[in-house]
Write a protein that holds these residues in place. Structure first.
Motif, mmCIF file in Angstrom:
data_model
loop_
_atom_site.group_PDB
_atom_site.id
_atom_site.type_symbol
_atom_site.label_atom_id
_atom_site.label_comp_id
_atom_site.label_asym_id
_atom_site.label_seq_id
_atom_site.Cartn_x
_atom_site.Cartn_y
_atom_site.Cartn_z
ATOM 1 N N THR A 250 0.892 -1.082 -0.039
ATOM 2 C CA THR A 250 0.035 -0.155 -0.051
ATOM 3 C C THR A 250 0.873 1.288 0.114
ATOM 4 O OG1 THR A 250 -1.675 -1.250 1.239
ATOM 5 C CG2 THR A 250 -1.770 1.331 1.238
ATOM 6 N N ALA B 14 -7.204 6.290 -9.084
ATOM 7 C CA ALA B 14 -7.889 5.518 -8.418
ATOM 8 C C ALA B 14 -7.132 4.700 -7.507
ATOM 9 C CB ALA B 14 -8.428 4.581 -9.545
ATOM 10 N N ASP B 15 -6.122 4.104 -7.848
ATOM 11 C CA ASP B 15 -5.217 3.349 -7.026
ATOM 12 C C ASP B 15 -4.683 4.122 -5.816
ATOM 13 O OD1 ASP B 15 -5.437 1.218 -8.668
ATOM 14 O OD2 ASP B 15 -3.681 1.759 -9.761
ATOM 15 N N ASN C 154 -6.311 6.644 -4.604
ATOM 16 C CA ASN C 154 -7.654 6.900 -3.540
ATOM 17 C C ASN C 154 -7.694 5.566 -2.699
ATOM 18 O OD1 ASN C 154 -8.439 9.349 -4.069
ATOM 19 N ND2 ASN C 154 -9.368 8.753 -6.058
ATOM 20 N N ARG C 155 -7.709 4.499 -3.285
ATOM 21 C CA ARG C 155 -7.835 3.088 -2.679
ATOM 22 C C ARG C 155 -6.744 2.964 -1.582
ATOM 23 N NH1 ARG C 155 -9.633 1.081 -7.723
ATOM 24 N NH2 ARG C 155 -7.548 0.568 -8.498
ATOM 25 N N ASP D 110 -7.409 5.429 1.239
ATOM 26 C CA ASP D 110 -8.381 4.997 2.084
ATOM 27 C C ASP D 110 -8.105 3.621 3.042
ATOM 28 O OD1 ASP D 110 -10.121 6.760 1.115
ATOM 29 O OD2 ASP D 110 -11.174 5.253 -0.524
ATOM 30 N N SER D 111 -7.266 2.763 2.489
ATOM 31 C CA SER D 111 -6.880 1.681 3.257
ATOM 32 C C SER D 111 -5.957 2.289 4.535
ATOM 33 C CB SER D 111 -5.974 0.753 2.409
ATOM 34 O OG SER D 111 -5.482 -0.370 3.004
#
Length: 210
Positions: free
Chosen positions: A25, A36-37, A39-40, A43-44
């Motif tokens: 991450t 998009a990656d 943001n993921r 968020d993680s």
């Protein structure tokens, strides 16, 4: 307008990464992956440090991610969202570094961002403080000292402390092959993470217990 200049992870760094979810991450953020990656990944990390408030490296790289997201907003001329993301990013970077200001790795990571952002961000003063601390630290491994000298020189230049900056550039050129390599990048964006940074800074923090 706040704009962060990121620090890239090299492809070799990513291939060398162990199968660690948290490390991957962080490397996703380091590599300034597609939005998009990013943001993921952010968020993680946010979910992790909300569950574990002492997870400082999660906050640090959440801050990094927000600054890279701000850069994306800026490219799209969404200046309000860019400013909001930048403010959030620096807030979490500072919170992470100041949770334990005796942790040289967290101070290194804050300087690694702050030393290379534009003068308009006003972060060079923080970077000088952090690099001064690192240069005086007996805990800082020798392989990282040339990078700290580079960060110091860049921050001093940004803060218009020309005499001190000149001395730092001279010192960098005397720090062996790595110093010469980094000196050649004097007018370039932030360099990719070196293997020593991955093994001595990022991995120990990312793989530590939550």
């Amino acid at each position: 307008m706040l704009l962060a200049i990121g620090v890239n992870a090299s492809a070799a760094d990513q291939r060398a990464a162990p199968e660690s979810g948290r490390l991957q991450t962080i490397l996703t953020i380091n590599a300034q992956a597609p939005i998009a990656d990013l943001n993921r990944a952010t968020d993680s990390l946010k979910a992790q440090f909300e569950l574990h408030p002492d997870y400082s490296v999660g906050k640090m790289f959440y801050g990094y991610g927000q600054l890279f997201i701000a850069t994306d907003f800026l490219k799209k001329k969404n200046y309000l969202r860019a400013a909001e993301a930048s403010k959030l990013g620096f807030f979490y970077i500072d919170e992470a570094a100041e949770t334990d200001d005796g942790d040289w790795r967290l101070r290194f990571l804050r300087a690694r961002m702050d030393a290379f952002v534009p003068a308009s961000n006003g972060r060079c003063v923080v970077a000088i403080k952090d690099t001064d601390y690192l240069q005086q630290s007996t805990s800082l491994p020798a392989p990282l000292r040339p990078m700290v000298t580079l960060m110091s020189a860049r921050a001093l230049d940004t803060c218009k402390q020309q005499e001190k900056a000149a001395a730092a550039w001279t010192a960098l050129g005397k720090q062996g092959e790595e110093g010469q390599r980094l000196l050649a990048l004097r007018n370039q964006p932030a360099p990719a993470w070196a293997p020593a940074e991955l093994s001595l800074v990022i991995r120990p923090l990312a793989e530590g217990a939550l």
